[in-house]
Enzyme design. Sequence first.
Site, PDB file in Angstrom:
ATOM      1  N   ASP A 117     107.261 -88.650  67.189  1.00 63.11           N
ATOM      2  CA  ASP A 117     108.091 -90.227  67.003  1.00 63.11           C
ATOM      3  C   ASP A 117     107.210 -91.307  67.777  1.00 63.11           C
ATOM      4  O   ASP A 117     108.227 -91.398  67.850  1.00 63.11           O
ATOM      5  CB  ASP A 117     109.345 -90.084  66.227  1.00 63.11           C
ATOM      6  N   HIS A 137     102.839 -94.867  62.669  1.00 68.58           N
ATOM      7  CA  HIS A 137     101.522 -95.491  63.135  1.00 68.58           C
ATOM      8  C   HIS A 137     100.679 -96.130  62.011  1.00 68.58           C
ATOM      9  O   HIS A 137     101.088 -95.971  61.140  1.00 68.58           O
ATOM     10  CB  HIS A 137     100.193 -94.546  63.476  1.00 68.58           C
ATOM     11  N   ASP A 146      96.204 -98.481  59.606  1.00 69.20           N
ATOM     12  CA  ASP A 146      95.021 -99.748  59.008  1.00 69.20           C
ATOM     13  C   ASP A 146      95.170-100.483  57.996  1.00 69.20           C
ATOM     14  O   ASP A 146      95.838 -99.876  57.341  1.00 69.20           O
ATOM     15  CB  ASP A 146      93.859 -98.525  59.606  1.00 69.20           C
ATOM     16  N   GLU A 189     101.041 -91.485  61.250  1.00 69.98           N
ATOM     17  CA  GLU A 189     100.750 -92.443  60.561  1.00 69.98           C
ATOM     18  C   GLU A 189     101.304 -92.277  59.243  1.00 69.98           C
ATOM     19  O   GLU A 189     101.927 -91.737  58.940  1.00 69.98           O
ATOM     20  CB  GLU A 189      99.478 -92.146  60.614  1.00 69.98           C
TER      21      GLU A 189
HETATM   22  O1  G3I Z   1      87.581 -79.812  56.436  1.00 70.51           O
HETATM   23  C1  G3I Z   1      88.472 -78.592  57.421  1.00 70.51           C
HETATM   24  C2  G3I Z   1      88.472 -77.522  57.151  1.00 70.51           C
HETATM   25  O2  G3I Z   1      87.269 -76.814  56.612  1.00 70.51           O
HETATM   26  C3  G3I Z   1      89.360 -76.508  58.571  1.00 70.51           C
HETATM   27  O3  G3I Z   1      89.241 -75.427  58.173  1.00 70.51           O
HETATM   28  C4  G3I Z   1      90.225 -77.913  58.676  1.00 70.51           C
HETATM   29  C5  G3I Z   1      90.968 -76.562  60.083  1.00 70.51           C
HETATM   30  O4  G3I Z   1      91.867 -77.530  60.487  1.00 70.51           O
HETATM   31  O5  G3I Z   1      90.467 -78.822  59.023  1.00 70.51           O
HETATM   32  C6  G3I Z   1      88.878 -79.306  57.487  1.00 70.51           C
HETATM   33  O6  G3I Z   1      88.874 -80.809  58.031  1.00 70.51           O
HETATM   34  C7  G3I Z   1      90.207 -81.600  58.408  1.00 70.51           C
HETATM   35  C8  G3I Z   1      90.069 -82.822  56.954  1.00 70.51           C
HETATM   36  O7  G3I Z   1      90.982 -83.756  57.933  1.00 70.51           O
HETATM   37  C9  G3I Z   1      89.833 -82.484  56.260  1.00 70.51           C
HETATM   38  O8  G3I Z   1      91.024 -81.989  55.393  1.00 70.51           O
HETATM   39  C10 G3I Z   1      89.975 -82.675  60.166  1.00 70.51           C
HETATM   40  O9  G3I Z   1      90.126 -80.875  60.799  1.00 70.51           O
HETATM   41  C11 G3I Z   1      91.215 -83.244  60.033  1.00 70.51           C
HETATM   42  O10 G3I Z   1      90.988 -83.711  61.163  1.00 70.51           O
HETATM   43  C12 G3I Z   1      90.846 -84.224  59.260  1.00 70.51           C
HETATM   44  O11 G3I Z   1      92.345 -85.156  58.424  1.00 70.51           O
HETATM   45  C13 G3I Z   1      91.475 -86.792  58.232  1.00 70.51           C
HETATM   46  C14 G3I Z   1      92.070 -87.824  59.404  1.00 70.51           C
HETATM   47  O12 G3I Z   1      91.650 -88.723  58.360  1.00 70.51           O
HETATM   48  C15 G3I Z   1      90.601 -87.952  59.973  1.00 70.51           C
HETATM   49  O13 G3I Z   1      89.542 -87.456  59.681  1.00 70.51           O
HETATM   50  C16 G3I Z   1      93.345 -86.338  57.677  1.00 70.51           C
HETATM   51  O14 G3I Z   1      92.775 -85.293  56.330  1.00 70.51           O
HETATM   52  C17 G3I Z   1      93.062 -88.017  56.620  1.00 70.51           C
HETATM   53  O15 G3I Z   1      94.234 -88.246  55.843  1.00 70.51           O
HETATM   54  C18 G3I Z   1      93.157 -89.041  57.144  1.00 70.51           C
HETATM   55  O16 G3I Z   1      93.073 -90.352  56.639  1.00 70.51           O
HETATM   56  C19 G3I Z   1      93.430 -90.840  57.972  1.00 70.51           C
HETATM   57  C20 G3I Z   1      91.252 -91.891  57.625  1.00 70.51           C
HETATM   58  O17 G3I Z   1      90.690 -91.784  57.844  1.00 70.51           O
HETATM   59  C21 G3I Z   1      92.032 -93.249  57.635  1.00 70.51           C
HETATM   60  N1  G3I Z   1      93.282 -94.569  57.292  1.00 70.51           N
HETATM   61  C22 G3I Z   1      94.349 -92.761  58.063  1.00 70.51           C
HETATM   62  C23 G3I Z   1      93.981 -91.888  57.325  1.00 70.51           C
HETATM   63  C24 G3I Z   1      95.331 -91.891  57.440  1.00 70.51           C
HETATM   64  O18 G3I Z   1      95.542 -90.597  58.958  1.00 70.51           O
HETATM   65  O1  9MR Z   2      94.800 -96.941  63.844  1.00 74.02           O
HETATM   66  C1  9MR Z   2      93.528 -95.660  63.386  1.00 74.02           C
HETATM   67  C2  9MR Z   2      94.174 -94.443  62.159  1.00 74.02           C
HETATM   68  O2  9MR Z   2      94.214 -95.229  60.999  1.00 74.02           O
HETATM   69  C3  9MR Z   2      93.892 -93.730  62.018  1.00 74.02           C
HETATM   70  O3  9MR Z   2      94.026 -92.873  61.165  1.00 74.02           O
HETATM   71  C4  9MR Z   2      93.129 -92.999  63.156  1.00 74.02           C
HETATM   72  C5  9MR Z   2      92.247 -91.670  63.329  1.00 74.02           C
HETATM   73  O4  9MR Z   2      90.476 -91.915  62.295  1.00 74.02           O
HETATM   74  O5  9MR Z   2      91.598 -94.207  64.211  1.00 74.02           O
HETATM   75  C6  9MR Z   2      93.130 -94.600  64.639  1.00 74.02           C
HETATM   76  O6  9MR Z   2      92.843 -96.088  65.531  1.00 74.02           O
HETATM   77  C7  9MR Z   2      92.702 -95.217  66.641  1.00 74.02           C
HETATM   78  C8  9MR Z   2      91.356 -94.754  66.855  1.00 74.02           C
HETATM   79  O7  9MR Z   2      91.263 -94.155  66.557  1.00 74.02           O
HETATM   80  C9  9MR Z   2      90.715 -94.610  68.844  1.00 74.02           C
HETATM   81  N1  9MR Z   2      91.365 -95.905  69.485  1.00 74.02           N
HETATM   82  C10 9MR Z   2      92.856 -96.150  69.163  1.00 74.02           C
HETATM   83  C11 9MR Z   2      93.088 -96.611  67.460  1.00 74.02           C
HETATM   84  C12 9MR Z   2      94.389 -97.144  67.325  1.00 74.02           C
HETATM   85  O8  9MR Z   2      95.325 -96.251  68.121  1.00 74.02           O
END
Ligand code: G3I
Ligand code: 9MR
Length: 555
Positions: A524, A478, A164, A533
């Site tokens: 993939d 992604h 993103d 991603e």
């Molecule tokens: O904190 C809970 C923990 O208590 C539990 O045991 C565990 C079980 O799955 O989950 C933990 O929460 C997770 C959280 O990350 C903290 O690690 C969530 O399930 C998991 O969905 C969450 O994922 C994060 C994701 O964003 C969704 O919010 C990733 O760590 C994080 O790297 C990712 O970051 C995104 C940014 O939001 C947007 N830009 C892209 C980036 C990479 O995908």
């Molecule tokens: O592209 C977004 C990515 O960077 C984030 O990790 C992800 C989870 O927050 O969300 C992606 O965006 C998607 C959105 O959450 C749902 N609609 C489709 C978007 C692009 O695939």
Amino acid sequence: FGADASAATRINQVGFEPQSEKLAVVTDGTASSFEVVAADTGKTVFTGKLGAPALWKPSAETVRLADFSALKTPGEYRIKIDGQTLSDRFAIRDHAYRALNAAAIKAYYLNRASIALPPQYAGAYARPAGHPDDKVLVHSSAASRQRAEGSVLSSPKGWYDAGDYNKYIVNSGISTYTLLAAFEHFPQYFAKQNLNIPESGNGLPDILNEALWNLDWMLTMQDPNDGGVYHKLTNKAFDGMEMPDQVKPTPRYVVQKSTAAALDFAATMATAGRIFKAYEQQRPGLSARMMAAAETAWNWAQANPAVVFRNPADIKTGEYGDAQLGDEFAWAAAELYIGTGKDSYYRAIKADQLPATTPSWSDVGALAWISLAQHRAHLTPAADRKLIESRIDGLAASLAANWKASAYRVAMQEKDFVWGSNATVLNQAMMLLQGYRLNGKADYLNAAQSGLDYVLGRNATGYSFVTGIGARPAMHPHHRPSAADKLAAPAPGFLVGGPQPGQQDKKDCPVPYPAKLPATSYLDHVCSYASNEIAINWNAPLVYVSAALDQLTAG
Ligand code: G3I
Ligand code: 9MR
């Protein structure tokens, strides 16, 4: 893998330093021995016995290990099983990871915001500038903690976080720190590296030039009036899957100061401040400015110790919310202690209560231990050097024990397959390397090598998880530019997130995941933000570990 039998032998598809431990995992057949053959002539150069079959729970595979560490002759090879099935090609050579390391850092250049990437630096991945971020609005949430709501500020540069186009301080902190730590620990490795970026040749090592692109942005995220730091700079919703200059114009906001942002900012700036002291000539005053910014951010966090970030209702982008702030306080205190020598900062670490755990964006305590260990010879008497050494060794020992007990010979346990699992493996490797740097235990180095082997192909999917690297790399990350640029191959040098069973993107994917076990739940496909991603915090330990293994294993 169907007919593609070569994938049944899982191997680091880049290869190995001559002195390193060299393992492959064999998933098929009943053979009891293996051969290593020259890739071009097919001549057998090494014969070995396969290990006993063992179950790897995360993939439910029964596998056998092939150990050919004794083969140290540089060359290109394949593993041969049953006298016929050949693995992917790999090399044994000095500086085995030099090109990988350069590509992994160059990936940050390819993810720069607010600047055009001309062909002379970006090659086929050249593109016009996007997201100038010179007129950013202050979001109206939590107005009491804001600069006058609705005011406009300039906050250009920085790296796009991931696939993103938003910029998040919390994730920037650990990412930038990890690059700075790689440089601080292995300065010779980076001294002459030329990444062919616009700043190359300006008297700074290129890894620092690249880090500065993001540090310059981070500095703009601090409110000069009170020292607080905005959590993120973002659109209200994610941009479409377009090139940076093609997205629909939409306002960009800085959103709410948070305690985590202030502390991660403070830690990163204090680290940068001590490193840039040596480059006063190239960037006069920068080091002092960074140290001052670190201290004012720390002071803001003291006055606002529990501002946990949550997305306001109208903001739908990444949250990076974390309610556990003890590790962020400890990390910032540690870097400020190292930078200022003030014992009050050492006390603020509360070192006795700080565990050492594998780092992630939300768990940064180990970064404090890394920096304290690095500087242990020059700390004030307030510091407990024994404690520092035992925390690092304790974590490395437990990771190495898991590594040794694992059928795949990797430290990863089922619980480690989280969103961004490939970075978990590499952060484990980075912590093992801290143990090795302290006491030279061979198991720690070998277990770290296994972490890199894993992301480069010795894993249950058979993919190399780094774009552009190896015989069967991930092809459809992604990553908005890679999705939109009409080129067949994705931008190179990016680590994809990797397998994890959550499959939170299923609703956005037109095809199903091929499998759902922790270590095989990987798709993939460009739709798969939960497993495919890319992200700046995931590439950073790839940079660290590839440099460290090249440097520490050199004959
Ligand atoms: O904190 C809970 C923990 O208590 C539990 O045991 C565990 C079980 O799955 O989950 C933990 O929460 C997770 C959280 O990350 C903290 O690690 C969530 O399930 C998991 O969905 C969450 O994922 C994060 C994701 O964003 C969704 O919010 C990733 O760590 C994080 O790297 C990712 O970051 C995104 C940014 O939001 C947007 N830009 C892209 C980036 C990479 O995908
Ligand atoms: O592209 C977004 C990515 O960077 C984030 O990790 C992800 C989870 O927050 O969300 C992606 O965006 C998607 C959105 O959450 C749902 N609609 C489709 C978007 C692009 O695939």
